[in-house]
Design a protein around this motif. Structure first.
Motif, PDB file in Angstrom:
ATOM      1  N   CYS A   1       0.831  -1.208   0.000  1.00 36.76           N
ATOM      2  CA  CYS A   1       0.000   0.000   0.000  1.00 36.76           C
ATOM      3  C   CYS A   1       0.865   1.257   0.000  1.00 36.76           C
ATOM      4  N   ALA A   2       1.935   1.239   0.806  1.00 35.07           N
ATOM      5  CA  ALA A   2       2.836   2.386   0.828  1.00 35.07           C
ATOM      6  C   ALA A   2       3.508   2.577  -0.525  1.00 35.07           C
ATOM      7  N   GLY A   3       3.888   1.480  -1.181  1.00 39.46           N
ATOM      8  CA  GLY A   3       4.486   1.579  -2.513  1.00 39.46           C
ATOM      9  C   GLY A   3       3.528   2.159  -3.532  1.00 39.46           C
ATOM     10  N   LEU A   4       2.246   1.795  -3.426  1.00 43.40           N
ATOM     11  CA  LEU A   4       1.247   2.341  -4.350  1.00 43.40           C
ATOM     12  C   LEU A   4       1.076   3.839  -4.153  1.00 43.40           C
ATOM     13  N   VAL A   5       1.005   4.274  -2.891  1.00 47.51           N
ATOM     14  CA  VAL A   5       0.860   5.707  -2.619  1.00 47.51           C
ATOM     15  C   VAL A   5       2.080   6.480  -3.109  1.00 47.51           C
ATOM     16  N   LEU A   6       3.262   5.947  -2.814  1.00 47.47           N
ATOM     17  CA  LEU A   6       4.493   6.617  -3.253  1.00 47.47           C
ATOM     18  C   LEU A   6       4.571   6.667  -4.782  1.00 47.47           C
ATOM     19  N   ALA A   7       4.154   5.598  -5.448  1.00 49.36           N
ATOM     20  CA  ALA A   7       4.187   5.579  -6.916  1.00 49.36           C
ATOM     21  C   ALA A   7       3.237   6.620  -7.500  1.00 49.36           C
ATOM     22  N   LEU A   8       2.056   6.787  -6.884  1.00 49.73           N
ATOM     23  CA  LEU A   8       1.118   7.798  -7.372  1.00 49.73           C
ATOM     24  C   LEU A   8       1.694   9.202  -7.223  1.00 49.73           C
ATOM     25  N   ILE A   9       2.374   9.448  -6.106  1.00 48.70           N
ATOM     26  CA  ILE A   9       2.985  10.769  -5.894  1.00 48.70           C
ATOM     27  C   ILE A   9       4.090  11.022  -6.925  1.00 48.70           C
ATOM     28  N   LEU A  10       4.947  10.027  -7.120  1.00 50.18           N
ATOM     29  CA  LEU A  10       6.027  10.188  -8.097  1.00 50.18           C
ATOM     30  C   LEU A  10       5.498  10.288  -9.524  1.00 50.18           C
ATOM     31  N   ALA A  11       4.423   9.558  -9.824  1.00 46.18           N
ATOM     32  CA  ALA A  11       3.865   9.616 -11.175  1.00 46.18           C
ATOM     33  C   ALA A  11       3.317  11.005 -11.488  1.00 46.18           C
ATOM     34  N   ARG A  12       2.737  11.664 -10.505  1.00 45.88           N
ATOM     35  CA  ARG A  12       2.236  13.026 -10.741  1.00 45.88           C
ATOM     36  C   ARG A  12       3.377  13.998 -10.992  1.00 45.88           C
ATOM     37  N   ARG A  13       4.492  13.797 -10.305  1.00 45.55           N
ATOM     38  CA  ARG A  13       5.610  14.724 -10.464  1.00 45.55           C
ATOM     39  C   ARG A  13       6.382  14.501 -11.766  1.00 45.55           C
ATOM     40  N   THR A  14       6.336  13.278 -12.276  1.00 47.26           N
ATOM     41  CA  THR A  14       7.090  12.974 -13.503  1.00 47.26           C
ATOM     42  C   THR A  14       6.190  12.817 -14.719  1.00 47.26           C
ATOM     43  N   ALA A  15       4.911  13.211 -14.599  1.00 49.50           N
ATOM     44  CA  ALA A  15       3.965  12.988 -15.694  1.00 49.50           C
ATOM     45  C   ALA A  15       4.368  13.737 -16.955  1.00 49.50           C
ATOM     46  N   LEU A  16       4.920  14.932 -16.809  1.00 48.57           N
ATOM     47  CA  LEU A  16       5.291  15.749 -17.964  1.00 48.57           C
ATOM     48  C   LEU A  16       6.761  15.627 -18.320  1.00 48.57           C
ATOM     49  N   SER A  17       7.441  14.673 -17.715  1.00 46.14           N
ATOM     50  CA  SER A  17       8.863  14.512 -18.005  1.00 46.14           C
ATOM     51  C   SER A  17       9.054  13.989 -19.430  1.00 46.14           C
ATOM     52  N   PRO A  18      10.032  14.554 -20.188  1.00 51.86           N
ATOM     53  CA  PRO A  18      10.263  14.062 -21.557  1.00 51.86           C
ATOM     54  C   PRO A  18      11.010  12.738 -21.594  1.00 51.86           C
ATOM     55  N   HIS A  19      11.461  12.258 -20.435  1.00 48.05           N
ATOM     56  CA  HIS A  19      12.254  11.026 -20.391  1.00 48.05           C
ATOM     57  C   HIS A  19      11.352   9.853 -20.003  1.00 48.05           C
TER      58      HIS A  19
END
Length: 374
Positions: free
Chosen positions: A177-195
């Motif tokens: 569950c903690a991994g899922l929450v952390l992944a959602l947070i990181l996905a929002r921050r890297t959503a517009l990343s060109p890499h």
């Protein structure tokens, strides 16, 4: 004005008094009639032994030994067991179908429209009876279908291998569950990343955190495999035909309404938002996920709440196909004890509590979404 305020308070007090009078009259008449027929009142029957056979239970239960109260709790859990996964699966399926209705591929859009128009126009009870009949026409256990090793599909239900719960699994589940929450947070921050590598790395906590917890705790992994003994299966995890029919019917029926809600929400977003995403170099899927869908959620969430409430209340139709949910068990209990008022009151209280909980959670999410998109 003070006079209008006192007048409004007076009308409210009068309405409250009328409601109290109706309740008092009903209570008095009910008490007199119950006493005349020598019918006990109160909730003391919940402590009595319940001779109700329950075939599907998340708690241990023994007929004529366990109490009516425990039987009611099992009914509540059985209702939640079909309602919670039903809401999640109906949301996922309905969202995909709603997006498919707006697809530039004509065949896909028409198939999605056919699904929506067909299932919305058929009564839910008829659909439940249809799916129950489908699962009942499956072969007997000895001729059961084996789509994969260790999986058996028959008219007795679906048998799956089951993982035996160990002491360290709770910590691993929390880590997941903690991994899922952390992944959602990181996905929002890297959503517009060109890499692409960064966008992919955002989801690595989902497998890494539970894997790390498993490596540290090293609990024993024991899998219980189903096996045919006599005329039925033993071991493993069972999905009964009644549960499968109810879950399938509720999910497919509710998904048809969710699809229309999602389609309407997406169509409410100006076409210029799609064009803006294309101008930024985003694909159609990325523009949908990052630009259009977040704006459409403001219109999707309120009617989606109503569909969740409808799914929970529609689960009471389980009595028609033999699935023992709250309504089925409470109805049997009130027929055996004769305390219909208390039994119906319990059903009403449970459904009201579940509905208010869903409404509160969705309203809080909607308020947070409104503040974020303001």
């Amino acid at each position: 004005m003070p006079s209008l305020r006192w007048q409004a308070l007076g009308w409210q007090a009068l309405a409250l008094a009328a409601v109290a009078l109706v309740i008092a009259t009903f209570t008095k008449n009910a008490s007199q009639h119950l006493a005349a027929r020598h019918i006990a009142t109160g909730f003391g029957f919940l402590q009595q032994a319940a001779p109700i056979p329950i075939g599907e239970s998340l708690l241990s239960y023994t007929p004529s030994v366990s109490s009516y109260g425990r039987a009611i709790v099992i009914g509540i859990l059985n209702t939640l067991k079909v309602s919670i996964p039903g809401c999640l699966l109906a949301t996922l399926l309905g969202t995909l179908i709603g997006i498919a209705r707006l697809s530039p591929i004509p065949l896909l859009a028409r198939l999605a429209a056919l699904y929506v128009e067909t299932l919305r126009d058929l009564p839910l009870l008829l659909q439940l009876l249809f799916w129950y009949g489908v699962f009942q026409t499956l072969p007997a256990p000895r001729q059961s279908l084996k789509p994969f090793p260790g999986i058996f599909l028959s008219n007795r239900g679906l048998r799956l291998p089951a993982l035996v719960w160990q002491s360290g699994f709770g910590v691993i589940l929390l880590a997941a569950c903690a991994g899922l929450v952390l992944a959602l947070i990181l996905a929002r921050r890297t959503a517009l990343s060109p890499h692409p590598a960064r966008r992919f790395a955002a989801f690595l906590p989902i497998p890494l955190l539970p894997a790390l917890a498993f490596a540290v705790l090293r609990p024993a992994v024991v899998i219980e495999w189903p096996a045919l003994h006599g005329f039925n299966f033993h071991g493993g995890m069972m999905v009964s035909p009644e549960y499968a029919a109810l879950a399938t019917g509720l999910v497919l029926y509710t998904a048809s309404y969710v699809a229309e809600i999602v389609r309407g929400g997406l169509m409410s977003v100006a076409r210029g938002q799609w064009e803006a995403g294309a101008a930024l170099g985003l694909s159609r899927a990325a523009a949908l996920r990052l630009i259009v869908l977040p704006q459409a959620l403001r219109l999707i969430i309120p009617p989606m709440t109503s569909q969740y409430l409808n799914l929970v209340k529609n689960s009471s139709l389980a009595v028609a196909i033999g699935y023992q949910d709250l309504v089925s068990i409470a109805d049997t209990a009130l027929n055996q004890t004769g305390q219909a008022i208390e039994g119906i009151g319990l059903i009403m209280a449970v459904y009201l509590t579940i509905s208010l909980g869903i409404s509160l959670a969705m309203n809080l999410y909607n308020a947070r979404l409104a503040r974020r998109t303001r």
